[in-house]
Motif scaffolding. Structure first.
Motif, PDB file in Angstrom:
ATOM      1  N   GLU A 189       0.689   5.553  -1.308  1.00 23.52           N
ATOM      2  CA  GLU A 189       0.016   6.663  -1.963  1.00 23.52           C
ATOM      3  C   GLU A 189       1.041   7.618  -2.574  1.00 23.52           C
ATOM      4  O   GLU A 189       0.751   8.785  -2.830  1.00 23.52           O
ATOM      5  CB  GLU A 189      -0.902   7.388  -0.985  1.00 23.52           C
ATOM      6  N   TYR A 196      -9.614   4.027  -5.248  1.00 20.40           N
ATOM      7  CA  TYR A 196     -10.968   3.994  -4.704  1.00 20.40           C
ATOM      8  C   TYR A 196     -11.145   4.952  -3.536  1.00 20.40           C
ATOM      9  O   TYR A 196     -12.277   5.275  -3.177  1.00 20.40           O
ATOM     10  CB  TYR A 196     -11.320   2.572  -4.250  1.00 20.40           C
ATOM     11  N   ARG A 197     -10.070   5.402  -2.938  1.00 18.76           N
ATOM     12  CA  ARG A 197     -10.202   6.305  -1.798  1.00 18.76           C
ATOM     13  C   ARG A 197     -10.884   7.616  -2.209  1.00 18.76           C
ATOM     14  O   ARG A 197     -11.592   8.223  -1.401  1.00 18.76           O
ATOM     15  CB  ARG A 197      -8.820   6.593  -1.197  1.00 18.76           C
ATOM     16  N   ASP A 198     -10.679   8.070  -3.424  1.00 21.86           N
ATOM     17  CA  ASP A 198     -11.241   9.345  -3.871  1.00 21.86           C
ATOM     18  C   ASP A 198     -12.168   9.210  -5.070  1.00 21.86           C
ATOM     19  O   ASP A 198     -12.723  10.206  -5.519  1.00 21.86           O
ATOM     20  CB  ASP A 198     -10.104  10.311  -4.229  1.00 21.86           C
ATOM     21  N   ARG A 251      -8.380  14.262  -5.799  1.00 23.78           N
ATOM     22  CA  ARG A 251      -8.982  14.758  -4.566  1.00 23.78           C
ATOM     23  C   ARG A 251      -9.359  16.234  -4.708  1.00 23.78           C
ATOM     24  O   ARG A 251     -10.437  16.663  -4.280  1.00 23.78           O
ATOM     25  CB  ARG A 251      -7.992  14.552  -3.422  1.00 23.78           C
ATOM     26  N   LEU A 260      -9.195   1.932   3.585  1.00 22.75           N
ATOM     27  CA  LEU A 260      -9.467   2.121   2.160  1.00 22.75           C
ATOM     28  C   LEU A 260     -10.909   1.758   1.847  1.00 22.75           C
ATOM     29  O   LEU A 260     -11.318   0.602   2.005  1.00 22.75           O
ATOM     30  CB  LEU A 260      -8.518   1.272   1.320  1.00 22.75           C
ATOM     31  N   GLN A 261     -11.674   2.742   1.396  1.00 26.53           N
ATOM     32  CA  GLN A 261     -13.047   2.533   0.970  1.00 26.53           C
ATOM     33  C   GLN A 261     -13.464   3.700   0.091  1.00 26.53           C
ATOM     34  O   GLN A 261     -12.775   4.719   0.030  1.00 26.53           O
ATOM     35  CB  GLN A 261     -13.981   2.419   2.167  1.00 26.53           C
ATOM     36  N   VAL A 316      -5.835   1.790  -4.765  1.00 25.76           N
ATOM     37  CA  VAL A 316      -5.788   2.982  -3.915  1.00 25.76           C
ATOM     38  C   VAL A 316      -6.618   4.123  -4.503  1.00 25.76           C
ATOM     39  O   VAL A 316      -7.030   5.037  -3.785  1.00 25.76           O
ATOM     40  CB  VAL A 316      -4.321   3.418  -3.696  1.00 25.76           C
ATOM     41  N   PRO A 337     -15.299   7.039  -1.145  1.00 22.48           N
ATOM     42  CA  PRO A 337     -15.506   8.251  -0.341  1.00 22.48           C
ATOM     43  C   PRO A 337     -16.992   8.538  -0.129  1.00 22.48           C
ATOM     44  O   PRO A 337     -17.843   8.105  -0.910  1.00 22.48           O
ATOM     45  CB  PRO A 337     -14.867   9.341  -1.209  1.00 22.48           C
ATOM     46  N   PHE A 369      -7.751  -3.772   3.806  1.00 21.36           N
ATOM     47  CA  PHE A 369      -8.448  -2.518   3.502  1.00 21.36           C
ATOM     48  C   PHE A 369      -8.886  -1.811   4.785  1.00 21.36           C
ATOM     49  O   PHE A 369      -8.802  -0.587   4.893  1.00 21.36           O
ATOM     50  CB  PHE A 369      -9.664  -2.785   2.614  1.00 21.36           C
ATOM     51  N   TYR A 426       0.851  -1.192   0.000  1.00 19.71           N
ATOM     52  CA  TYR A 426       0.000   0.000   0.000  1.00 19.71           C
ATOM     53  C   TYR A 426       0.887   1.242   0.000  1.00 19.71           C
ATOM     54  O   TYR A 426       1.649   1.488   0.937  1.00 19.71           O
ATOM     55  CB  TYR A 426      -0.902  -0.003   1.233  1.00 19.71           C
TER      56      TYR A 426
END
Length: 853
Positions: free
Chosen positions: A350, A645-647, A614, A413-414, A643, A416, A408, A348
């Motif tokens: 970013e 999927y976070r935004d 973002r 991680l999910q 990753v 937004p 996750f 993981y």
């Protein structure tokens, strides 16, 4: 309290354990030597793994080389050599031969790289030859010699007196900067005349050449590249859940922090690299490798949501060979049916991408995440890598795949909050008011023509219209949609802002929302925007501006550029009521070597892409201030990197598209089509972060024009299969996207049947049945014979079986059903109202059915 490592012979290993696992580490070098699964009693490590990223442990000590030269134990070969681009007609052995006539070659300095002042191989791709003559001291006669080249960018084959003495080839980690040390047998050296040293250099990208130092000396006198690590200290946390190993690897101090997550069989580790020598160093990638692992005798590799699809038996991978998935995400599993369990691995980050490579080693499988870090390290400075996770799972194959959910949760991680209401039930249509790529985006009629097409979009069931870029990009004589001059201004080529507003109102009256296509990769350098902000431009390693697609590459990570694009998103949300944006080239910028940024160059890649997504999403939310109005952020990225999927409210399902392309190119059988699509979607569904939604599509403006298939789906698959695949995208879980012209080739001047009515029927059925509109999809619960794809959609008590034939012939398919549906005696096809008895279901060639009890 730090504990100094006990390096005495027979010292006990360092242990980190909880109720589920026990890890062991070598007390001398910090290698990962053991991983005990306490539940099964199995030892998973079959050969130790390196304690530090594997490609950081080869270095050359300049002071030792200089001492050898000063003491006469080595002779420098630096100076003027001869150079040429590789002649096409000459064999390599001939070019390396001592008697080859090199009189026509060009003198060149060695070291021969831009850093040494020689730019011959700056952006010159291909093979090049360097030759020089070497006089050896008589005192060395009878001794084996060593040749040190320092580094060669990218690959080399080195010859001494016509004999090849060594090479570094593709596949070698950090091939562009690892020091070379080649042995010259005493029998090969001449002392009655000059020796000929010839080096074939291959530059694969950017700059290349011989970096140096370059010298020769007796093998037992001349130091070479050094490898290995020394454990300096280790420290355990107060709760016993983490262990920090401090290691020395030549000029680097590397901290490796291993952590156990509660009492679960979940492990994470993170490396921090510090430069402890007195000169600047550059980190160029980090291969974070596991030990050689084995679950059982039938281990298989699984790369979910990527190609290859399904299970790849390790025993079928040649020894020493590597397997790499199509995705840049890096999620991989080792699964053993016999052992009823498996393990997963994921890195993981970013900041940079970290794709995975699985190598079949002698004792097991080694999993390597290659994090693409680029970072200059000044003395006493450090950089941290991402968090690498390893975990165990027991039970079925599905249980093992689902187990990534714990990771996750560990990283949060999910999807937004604030996504567009009922997004999963939506249908997208992507188009451009200027036209389609077949006609260079001209001639369609602009905003007025697209407004007239709104009733057809409504008929099909479209409720989100996504417009490709419509911003000011020139006068129409020489332009590119994806080279906006001004992101706030609407291009007059397509109409006025007032006409765009009329399109937006007409669409909204028909129940259709608007989203735009925003382009944050940078403008042409002659534009006011390009000239006004040189600080936003990505610089290459030489400090020169970087260009992508003949445009300035703006740095998506730069706060100023992010603020600009965020304001663009907010402006268009307020002015035209857009509900979202697709972000072009959302995967990130090129590395930015501008030292003024304050972050490492490679952060501009993945880190820049995430930061820009973002910023644009926050701008959309700010522009849509009414309560209950969510947004759609759709990043264009083909990487498959989770990753995002976070935004992202919606993500490209590029890997599914790649699978369709691969199956067609392989001329796969109908059975292979159906089974591969079901297996891919099944594995994908079990490994997505919470709330993730995929955009399902068969074509877009890129795939029909300049990349991938370079043609319409009708030409790629044939009309019937193209229609079946579009139907599949409409009926599986996710948001279908229809690309302009796929419904009617007359729109781009093509020939063929319109499928507007077919699409309308599919979408009406999708919207009518909650199981299709928002229900879950199970791609493993139902199976069909004879090349028919099947899945089960469920919402509350309602269940629907989706069948899509990939068989050009008519067949009677046999269904394998879950227990709850075995007793069904009659089915209704919700697409056409037909009643069907249980048993064999008749399917037309490339036919589609939606069956409900």
């Amino acid at each position: 309290m730090a504990i100094m490592a006990d390096v005495a012979a027979g010292a006990a290993p360092i242990v980190l354990e909880n109720d589920a696992v026990a890890l062991r580490f070598d007390p001398a070098g910090g290698a990962w030597t053991g991983w005990l699964d306490k539940r099964s009693g199995r030892e998973l490590v079959k050969a130790p793994g390196p304690g530090v990223p594997a490609d950081m442990v080869s270095w050359l000590e300049p002071r030792l080389v200089q001492a050898a030269l000063r003491d006469g134990r080595a002779v420098s070969l630096e100076g003027t050599w001869l150079y040429t681009r590789e002649p096409k007609a000459e064999a390599h052995e001939r070019l390396a031969a001592p008697d080859f006539d090199d009189a026509g070659w060009t003198p060149t300095p060695v070291p021969s790289v831009p850093e040494a002042g020689d730019r011959r191989l700056k952006d010159q791709i291909g093979a090049f030859w360097y030759r020089t003559r070497v006089e050896l001291p008589g005192a060395w006669k009878g001794r084996d010699l060593a040749l040190i080249l320092g580094a060669v960018d990218d690959f080399d084959a080195t010859y001494f007196n016509g004999r090849r003495i060594g090479s570094v080839e593709e596949g070698t980690p950090r091939h562009w900067e690892i020091p070379r040390r080649y042995v010259i047998p005493s029998s090969l050296a001449r002392f009655d005349g000059p020796n000929v040293l010839a080096i074939r250099v291959i530059n694969a990208a950017y700059s290349g050449g011989i970096a140096g130092p370059v010298c020769i000396g007796p093998l037992d006198e001349l130091p070479g590249p050094q490898t290995g690590t020394q454990l300096v200290a280790h420290e355990r946390s107060a709760d016993g859940r983490s262990l920090t190993l401090t290691l020395r690897s030549g000029p680097l101090h590397i901290s490796a922090v291993y952590a156990l997550h509660g009492d679960a069989a979940l492990i994470s580790r993170r490396f921090t690299v510090e430069n402890i020598e007195g000169r600047r160093r550059i980190l160029r990638g980090a291969a974070c490798a596991s030990p050689d692992l084995r679950i059982g005798d039938d281990d298989a590799l699984i790369f979910p949501d990527a190609l290859p699809v399904g299970d790849r038996a390790v025993e079928n991978v040649p020894p020493g060979a590597a397997v790499r998935p199509s995705s840049q995400d890096g999620l991989v599993y080792l699964w053993s049916a016999a052992a009823k369990g498996g393990l997963g691995a994921w890195l993981y980050s970013e900041d940079e991408y970290a794709p995975v490579t699985a190598v079949r080693a002698e004792a097991g499988t080694r999993l390597i995440h290659n994090q693409g870090i680029l970072a200059p390290l000044e003395p006493r400075r450090s950089e941290s890598l991402g968090r690498q996770f390893f975990w165990l799972a027991h039970g079925s194959r599905d249980d093992v795949l689902r187990s990534v959910g714990a990771v996750f949760r560990a990283v949060g991680l999910q999807a937004p909050p604030g996504g567009l209401e009922k997004l999963r039930e939506r249908v997208l249509y992507c188009g451009h008011p200027g036209g389609m790529p077949e006609r260079q985006y001209r001639g369609y009629g602009g905003f007025k023509a697209l407004r007239e097409y709104v009733p057809t979009l409504k008929t099909m069931g479209v409720d989100v219209l996504w417009l490709l870029p419509i911003f000011e990009h020139g006068d129409g004589t020489k332009w590119n949609l994806y080279s906006p001059f001004d992101h706030f201004r609407i291009s007059p080529l397509y109409g006025t802002p007032e006409e765009l507003g009329e399109l937006a109102r007409a669409a909204r009256a028909a129940g259709i929302e608007l989203m735009f296509d925003l382009v944050p990769h940078g403008p042409p350098d002659h534009t006011p925007l390009g000239k006004a902000h040189p600080e936003w431009v990505c610089l290459d390693e030489a400090g020169k501006p970087t260009y992508v697609w003949s445009q300035l590459a703006f740095d998506n990570a730069h706060p100023g550029w992010r603020d600009y694009m965020g304001r663009v998103a907010e402006h268009h949300a307020r002015t035209f009521g857009i509900v979202g944006a697709r972000v072009d080239v959302a995967a990130g910028s090129p590395p930015n070597w501008n030292p003024a940024t304050g972050y490492r160059p490679s952060h501009s890649t993945l880190g820049g892409g995430l930061a820009m997504n973002r910023a644009i999403r926050e701008g959309l939310l700010a522009g849509r201030t009414s309560a209950g109005k969510g947004v759609i952020l759709l990043p264009e990225e083909y990487t498959g990197c989770r990753v995002f999927y976070r935004d992202a409210d919606l993500t490209y399902d590029a890997q599914l598209f790649f699978l369709m392309v691969e199956l067609q190119e392989k001329k796969a059988s109908p059975r292979a089509w159906a089974e591969s699509l079901q297996r891919f979607l099944h594995d994908q569904s079990l490994t997505l972060p919470p709330g993730a939604i995929k955009m399902r599509w068969t074509a877009n403006h890129d795939t029909v024009s300049w990349t991938f298939q370079k043609r319409r789906t009708r030409a790629a698959y044939g009309f019937e299969r193209a229609r079946a695949l579009l139907a599949l995208c409409c009926l599986i879980d996710g948001v279908p996207m229809i690309y302009q012209g796929e419904e009617d080739p007359a729109l781009y001047g093509g020939q063929g049947e319109s499928i507007v009515a077919d699409v309308a029927r599919l979408i009406a059925c999708r919207r009518r049945l909650p199981a299709l509109a928002r229900g879950t999809a199970d791609y493993g619960a139902v199976a069909a014979s004879d090349g028919v794809f099947a899945c089960l959609r469920t919402e509350g008590p309602q269940q629907a079986v989706v069948l899509v034939s990939l068989n050009p012939a008519s067949v009677r398919t046999r269904l394998t059903l879950p227990p709850a549906l075995v007793s069904v005696r009659h089915w209704k096809d919700e697409l056409n109202g037909e009643a069907l008895p249980s048993g064999e279901i008749p399917m037309a060639g490339h036919g589609v059915r939606v069956l409900c009890p």
